[in-house]
Write a protein that holds these residues in place. Structure first.
Motif, PDB file in Angstrom:
ATOM      1  N   GLU A   3       0.833  -1.184   0.000  1.00 46.41           N
ATOM      2  CA  GLU A   3       0.000   0.000   0.000  1.00 46.41           C
ATOM      3  C   GLU A   3       0.881   1.252   0.000  1.00 46.41           C
ATOM      4  O   GLU A   3       1.847   1.335   0.743  1.00 46.41           O
ATOM      5  CB  GLU A   3      -0.893  -0.018   1.246  1.00 46.41           C
ATOM      6  N   THR A   4       0.546   2.224  -0.838  1.00 49.55           N
ATOM      7  CA  THR A   4       1.280   3.477  -0.877  1.00 49.55           C
ATOM      8  C   THR A   4       0.668   4.448   0.124  1.00 49.55           C
ATOM      9  O   THR A   4      -0.542   4.629   0.158  1.00 49.55           O
ATOM     10  CB  THR A   4       1.223   4.109  -2.290  1.00 49.55           C
ATOM     11  N   TRP A  29      10.846  12.932  -6.072  1.00 52.53           N
ATOM     12  CA  TRP A  29       9.765  12.291  -5.342  1.00 52.53           C
ATOM     13  C   TRP A  29       8.594  12.043  -6.275  1.00 52.53           C
ATOM     14  O   TRP A  29       8.305  12.839  -7.166  1.00 52.53           O
ATOM     15  CB  TRP A  29       9.295  13.174  -4.194  1.00 52.53           C
ATOM     16  N   ARG A  30       7.899  10.927  -6.047  1.00 56.90           N
ATOM     17  CA  ARG A  30       6.657  10.648  -6.773  1.00 56.90           C
ATOM     18  C   ARG A  30       5.572  11.521  -6.162  1.00 56.90           C
ATOM     19  O   ARG A  30       5.367  11.513  -4.947  1.00 56.90           O
ATOM     20  CB  ARG A  30       6.252   9.179  -6.648  1.00 56.90           C
ATOM     21  N   VAL A  31       4.910  12.287  -7.001  1.00 52.42           N
ATOM     22  CA  VAL A  31       3.855  13.176  -6.518  1.00 52.42           C
ATOM     23  C   VAL A  31       2.642  13.053  -7.419  1.00 52.42           C
ATOM     24  O   VAL A  31       2.708  12.529  -8.532  1.00 52.42           O
ATOM     25  CB  VAL A  31       4.303  14.664  -6.480  1.00 52.42           C
ATOM     26  N   LEU A  42       5.177   8.296   0.019  1.00 52.89           N
ATOM     27  CA  LEU A  42       6.221   8.012   0.998  1.00 52.89           C
ATOM     28  C   LEU A  42       6.833   6.648   0.692  1.00 52.89           C
ATOM     29  O   LEU A  42       6.245   5.617   0.981  1.00 52.89           O
ATOM     30  CB  LEU A  42       5.647   8.055   2.418  1.00 52.89           C
ATOM     31  N   ASP A  43       8.012   6.681   0.092  1.00 50.07           N
ATOM     32  CA  ASP A  43       8.730   5.460  -0.257  1.00 50.07           C
ATOM     33  C   ASP A  43       9.775   5.098   0.796  1.00 50.07           C
ATOM     34  O   ASP A  43      10.578   4.198   0.580  1.00 50.07           O
ATOM     35  CB  ASP A  43       9.408   5.616  -1.615  1.00 50.07           C
ATOM     36  N   GLY A  69      -3.435   5.953   2.843  1.00 48.01           N
ATOM     37  CA  GLY A  69      -2.929   4.817   2.107  1.00 48.01           C
ATOM     38  C   GLY A  69      -3.836   4.497   0.936  1.00 48.01           C
ATOM     39  O   GLY A  69      -5.031   4.695   1.004  1.00 48.01           O
ATOM     40  N   GLU A  70      -3.230   4.043  -0.147  1.00 46.28           N
ATOM     41  CA  GLU A  70      -3.994   3.635  -1.320  1.00 46.28           C
ATOM     42  C   GLU A  70      -3.300   2.426  -1.922  1.00 46.28           C
ATOM     43  O   GLU A  70      -2.118   2.234  -1.755  1.00 46.28           O
ATOM     44  CB  GLU A  70      -4.056   4.756  -2.355  1.00 46.28           C
TER      45      GLU A  70
END
Length: 71
Positions: A3-4, A29-31, A42-43, A69-70
């Motif tokens: 979950e991200t 960063w992944r946005v 948040l990795d 979370g997704e």
């Protein structure tokens, strides 16, 4: 599948939004964007991201809205 978790940030104004976006881009960063909210995936440890955002948060250029979370 993991979950991200997303850290949602709301910039104070347009100038703060540009600075925040520029900073996140430089850090690779992944946005994603949801209206005026910038969400950062948040990795790693949350504290690592908050440390990099400390000045933006401390002077009010950005504030944390939520974390979610997704899948």
């Amino acid at each position: 599948m993991r979950e991200t978790v997303w850290l949602a940030l709301r910039p104070r104004d347009l100038a703060a939004a540009l600075e925040l976006g520029y900073s996140c881009g430089n850090l690779h960063w992944r946005v994603r964007f949801e209206g005026a909210v910038l969400k950062v995936a948040l990795d790693g440890p949350r504290e690592t991201y908050l440390a990099r955002l400390a000045q933006h948060l401390a002077d009010g250029r950005a504030r944390i809205i939520e974390e979610q979370g997704e899948q």
